[in-house]
Design a protein around this motif. Structure first.
Motif, PDB file in Angstrom:
ATOM      1  N   LEU A 132       0.839  -1.194   0.000  1.00 45.62           N
ATOM      2  CA  LEU A 132       0.000   0.000   0.000  1.00 45.62           C
ATOM      3  C   LEU A 132       0.872   1.241   0.000  1.00 45.62           C
ATOM      4  N   SER A 133       0.379   2.253  -0.604  1.00 52.33           N
ATOM      5  CA  SER A 133       1.089   3.531  -0.583  1.00 52.33           C
ATOM      6  C   SER A 133       0.928   4.180   0.786  1.00 52.33           C
ATOM      7  N   PRO A 134       1.803   5.140   1.134  1.00 54.97           N
ATOM      8  CA  PRO A 134       1.666   5.833   2.423  1.00 54.97           C
ATOM      9  C   PRO A 134       0.293   6.442   2.607  1.00 54.97           C
ATOM     10  N   THR A 135      -0.292   6.954   1.559  1.00 52.80           N
ATOM     11  CA  THR A 135      -1.629   7.555   1.665  1.00 52.80           C
ATOM     12  C   THR A 135      -2.673   6.501   2.013  1.00 52.80           C
ATOM     13  N   GLU A 136      -2.549   5.327   1.390  1.00 52.38           N
ATOM     14  CA  GLU A 136      -3.501   4.264   1.668  1.00 52.38           C
ATOM     15  C   GLU A 136      -3.349   3.728   3.096  1.00 52.38           C
TER      16      GLU A 136
END
Length: 505
Positions: free
Chosen positions: A29-33
């Motif tokens: 997952l990306s940091p935003t997710e």
């Protein structure tokens, strides 16, 4: 060996590659997710207070709610620790309950004459006092007080009488119970006789038990308090005697009140009734229930081989019998068990030293759960209150002297009147109980979580799921991204050399 180790390494590498392949299908997952996942958990969890920290726009309120949540978590952690610490100290409580019944089972009562031997028999075998003192040591360890002369007599007697059976001698030449020694017997208004008594060996020689578990008319019951067993004994001091040098200086009857399922125990529990006295004994029945370890000291798994019910006294006897049989190859007749009966030579050369060894090495111990004979899980006792009056009165003295055709001096010096009855038709149960059970502990912990954090079992599952998901992402990161970073290699050396040359130009 080398091929086996190589195959193990290949197998481990293959398993690791399969895990990496499986995890590689799940993209990171990306940091935003990840932040969105944390935010969704904070606002949706049933753990109270966390959503107030996340959703409030005011920093002051965020800080206040953070302090409240951290304080609640600290308090619930302390409460849970204190509850668990208290539970693992295994606390107990004691409850007492009185049960009233219409009929009560009458206890067994074992009677012995304080003058243990027939006078004419010990006149021929004076050494019998010292012999019995040594033989009865198996019942309770004590120092032999016989002097050197007595010890020499015992040794010489044992050497010259190898086939002498002290058990048969005591049975035939000790105290006996018949119509001349039991002058009157009455149980709840019904006459009884010597046939209602069972013979048993104790440290007092021949003893006789009323209402023993093995007699035909066992389990007698009474339905009215104040009435029970009434006995009139004649100790016949001219017929029976004992050795004052060994501490037997009294005349009368000693008796023990115990459960019909148990063996009599006189050490510290025997009651004395001297001659010329009327002893009135009122008893109560007390049942005690002990918890098993670690809450208590009893062990419900221990079973005795020679007794139907467990007791510490019976267990001690079996323990001693086993140790003596193992070391000496025989069993004393005063102890339970199957085997060859120990003769006098065995008593002197083996049994007595083994008993001292048992005492010294503490091979047969009583009390705690890890001892040889822990306390019984259930036991029945009969606390007694005894009172005395002079017996008989002047008028009764004339009556008994005429009825028994004996002199008044004989009546005063030989007769013992004993009366045993219940004070009330009820029994008391003293029960040791667990102070905290497992359901109570879980309810207490759940109450603390709900009071301070509004949490429940569902909340705990939510937190575990959240932590497991984060741990899963960390594993993916270390298994996939870290190896990719370590595989980076620096540029070739000749390229750097050409760059330096260009800079010099």
């Amino acid at each position: 060996m080398e091929q086996t180790e190589k195959s193990k390494v290949y197998a481990e590498n293959g398993l690791l590659e399969k895990i990496k392949l499986c995890l590689s299908k799940k993209p990171l997952l990306s940091p935003t997710e990840r932040k969105k996942f944390d935010h969704d958990f904070a606002i949706s969890t049933s753990f109270h207070g966390i959503h107030n920290i996340v959703q409030n726009q005011s920093k002051i309120r965020k800080v206040l709610w953070l302090v409240v949540v951290l304080g609640s978590v600290s308090l619930v952690t302390w409460q849970i620790y204190s509850r668990l610490f208290n539970y693992f100290t295994w606390p107990t409580t004691t409850s007492t309950e009185v049960q009233y019944v219409e009929k009560m089972e009458f206890p067994a009562v074992t009677f012995c004459n304080l003058n243990r031997f027939q006078t004419d028999a010990v006149a021929k075998f004076g050494v019998i006092f010292f012999l019995w003192h040594i033989v009865s040591k198996v019942l309770h360890l004590r120092e032999i007080t016989a002097n050197s002369t007595g010890s020499a007599e015992v040794t010489d007697f044992a050497a010259s009488h190898q086939n002498f059976s002290i058990a048969e001698f005591i049975r035939n030449k000790g105290f006996y119970l018949d119509n001349s020694t039991l002058l009157d017997c009455d149980f709840f208004g019904k006459p009884c006789s010597p046939k209602d008594f069972g013979h048993v060996f104790t440290e007092y020689g021949n003893c006789f038990t009323f209402n023993h578990g093995e007699t035909i008319q066992a389990k007698r019951k009474v339905s009215v308090s104040g009435r029970g067993l009434s006995l009139l004994f004649s100790v016949n001091q001219e017929t029976f005697t004992d050795n004052p040098a060994l501490g037997f200086v009294d005349a009368g009857i000693i008796f023990a009140i115990h459960s019909p399922k148990m063996v009599p125990q006189f050490d510290g529990l025997g009651l004395l009734s001297p001659v010329g006295m009327h002893a009135r004994v009122t008893i109560r029945q007390v049942k005690t229930v002990h918890q098993e370890y670690p809450w208590g000291e009893c062990n419900p798994n221990i079973k005795l081989q020679n007794f139907s019910n467990y007791s510490t006294s019976g267990c001690l006897k079996e323990c001693k019998a086993q140790q003596i049989k193992k070391q000496c190859g025989c069993v004393p007749f005063l102890l339970p068990g199957n085997g060859i009966e120990c003769d006098l030579q065995k008593y002197l050369s083996c049994v007595s030293p083994v008993l001292d060894h048992i005492e010294l090495k503490e091979l047969c111990t009583v009390g705690t759960h890890n001892s040889s004979c822990p306390v019984s899980c259930e036991e029945t006792e009969y606390p007694a209150t005894i009172s005395y009056s002079s017996f008989p009165s002047q008028k009764a003295l004339k009556y008994l002297s005429k009825k028994l055709n004996q002199s008044r001096k004989y009546i005063r010096e030989n007769l013992v009147n004993i009366e045993i009855n219940y004070s009330d038709l009820n029994y008391k149960i003293t029960q040791q109980q667990k102070a905290v059970s497992v359901p109570e502990l879980l309810a207490d912990l759940g109450g603390q979580l709900g009071l301070f954090c509004g949490a429940s079992l569902i909340t705990i599952i939510e937190i575990i799921e959240y932590l497991f998901t984060n741990f899963y992402w960390i594993c993916i990161f270390f298994l996939l991204k870290i190896p990719e970073m370590t595989q980076w290699t620096p540029p070739p050396q000749n390229h750097l050399g050409n760059k330096n040359r260009i800079e010099e130009c």
